[in-house]
Scaffold this motif. Sequence first.
Motif, PDB file in Angstrom:
ATOM      1  N   LYS A   1       0.688  -1.320   0.162  1.00 40.85           N
ATOM      2  CA  LYS A   1      -0.083   0.063  -0.081  1.00 40.85           C
ATOM      3  C   LYS A   1       0.950   1.242  -0.220  1.00 40.85           C
ATOM      4  O   LYS A   1       1.738   1.382   0.888  1.00 40.85           O
ATOM      5  N   VAL A   2       0.794   2.177  -0.899  1.00 44.47           N
ATOM      6  CA  VAL A   2       1.319   3.383  -1.014  1.00 44.47           C
ATOM      7  C   VAL A   2       0.229   4.363  -0.706  1.00 44.47           C
ATOM      8  O   VAL A   2      -0.576   4.374  -1.608  1.00 44.47           O
ATOM      9  N   LEU A   3       0.617   5.292   0.278  1.00 43.91           N
ATOM     10  CA  LEU A   3      -0.249   6.032   0.664  1.00 43.91           C
ATOM     11  C   LEU A   3      -0.622   7.304   0.369  1.00 43.91           C
ATOM     12  O   LEU A   3      -1.555   8.033   0.483  1.00 43.91           O
ATOM     13  N   ASN A   4       0.212   7.594  -0.521  1.00 46.98           N
ATOM     14  CA  ASN A   4       0.173   8.971  -1.308  1.00 46.98           C
ATOM     15  C   ASN A   4       0.913   8.785  -2.636  1.00 46.98           C
ATOM     16  O   ASN A   4       2.033   8.760  -2.774  1.00 46.98           O
TER      17      ASN A   4
ATOM     18  N   VAL B   1       6.121   9.974   1.704  1.00 47.48           N
ATOM     19  CA  VAL B   1       5.244   8.961   1.181  1.00 47.48           C
ATOM     20  C   VAL B   1       5.435   7.855   2.048  1.00 47.48           C
ATOM     21  O   VAL B   1       6.514   7.099   2.072  1.00 47.48           O
ATOM     22  N   TRP B   2       4.164   7.521   2.864  1.00 48.06           N
ATOM     23  CA  TRP B   2       4.482   6.266   3.717  1.00 48.06           C
ATOM     24  C   TRP B   2       4.009   4.806   2.737  1.00 48.06           C
ATOM     25  O   TRP B   2       3.367   4.853   1.996  1.00 48.06           O
ATOM     26  N   VAL B   3       4.939   3.701   2.814  1.00 48.86           N
ATOM     27  CA  VAL B   3       4.504   2.398   2.399  1.00 48.86           C
ATOM     28  C   VAL B   3       4.606   1.398   3.158  1.00 48.86           C
ATOM     29  O   VAL B   3       5.189   1.267   4.049  1.00 48.86           O
ATOM     30  N   ILE B   4       3.385   0.644   3.142  1.00 53.27           N
ATOM     31  CA  ILE B   4       3.043  -0.440   4.045  1.00 53.27           C
ATOM     32  C   ILE B   4       3.110  -1.681   3.315  1.00 53.27           C
ATOM     33  O   ILE B   4       2.642  -1.722   2.021  1.00 53.27           O
ATOM     34  N   ILE B   5       3.876  -2.757   3.661  1.00 48.15           N
ATOM     35  CA  ILE B   5       4.120  -4.145   3.158  1.00 48.15           C
ATOM     36  C   ILE B   5       3.674  -5.193   4.213  1.00 48.15           C
ATOM     37  O   ILE B   5       4.025  -5.373   5.178  1.00 48.15           O
TER      38      ILE B   5
END
Length: 290
Positions: free
Chosen positions: A24-27, A36-40
């Motif tokens: 998920k790339v939040l921006n 930019v936050w990245v959640i894996i």
Amino acid sequence: MFQLILFILSFSMITFSHSFVDVKVLNKTPYQGDAVWVIINTPKKIKAGTIKFGKNSFKIFKKKNQVDTLSYVSCIGISRYSVPGQKSLTITLNFSDGSTYDAPIKLNVLSSNFKKEYITLKPKKNKLAQNRTQLRNENKIIGRGFKTKSLTRLFDGSFALPLEGRVSSEFGVQRVYNNRPSWSHSGIDIAAKKGTPISATQHGTILLADSFDVHGKTVMIDHGWGLVSIYNHLSKINVKSTDKVHKGAIIGYVGSTGISTGDHLHFGVSVQGVRVDPKRWIQHSSQIQI
């Protein structure tokens, strides 16, 4: 023949390992100077992983264990020098079972329309502003602090401005000292009376508490996961290196030390070595629940 079939099956598992990864790339439309936050999320354990954006590599941090899924997070700094337009953010993961994941994700970097700012310095400070050797030496010391990427998350919740006041100089403006172009502003200046208390923007560990010719009395705080804040031109420092501080703790007082034309605080935020806009960080990026 059996060994050949086994090899093909093993190769297929590696090839389709992406089906076990949720990113998920939040921006996806950040501005210059944004974060930019990245959640894996994945059921597999990541042995090693990086995210590349332009010339910069960003570390991935383990978030927490969920029921059947491991969660990792990374914050990507978009440089104020990044050229606006379509860019690729590449995620590379190596799992403990030998499989890999490698995928580009498109971002559309928007222009922040940075302006120019003309500043008149007195002869003594103007001479110091043109001293590239001194500036380079100080930037080297401060730069080491910005490269800190502590594995432990020290912050909790959103970040806050270190003091109330008028923002007298915005992030990213092109500084012109006495009609000579200089560096692009890496933070924001908050005007306030000399002696006004300055508070920590978030929980963390003091990385640096020292005095410099150009940057003045300076404090840097490590907040974990590659997030570092900086406070320049203080009149007095209230902490020392390795101190643990909480959000809101008084770390120093407003002054005009170093290259400064009046009492103010230069406040900056770095995301894994990339300077970002503190206002956008506090108003948007740090508000995201991670």
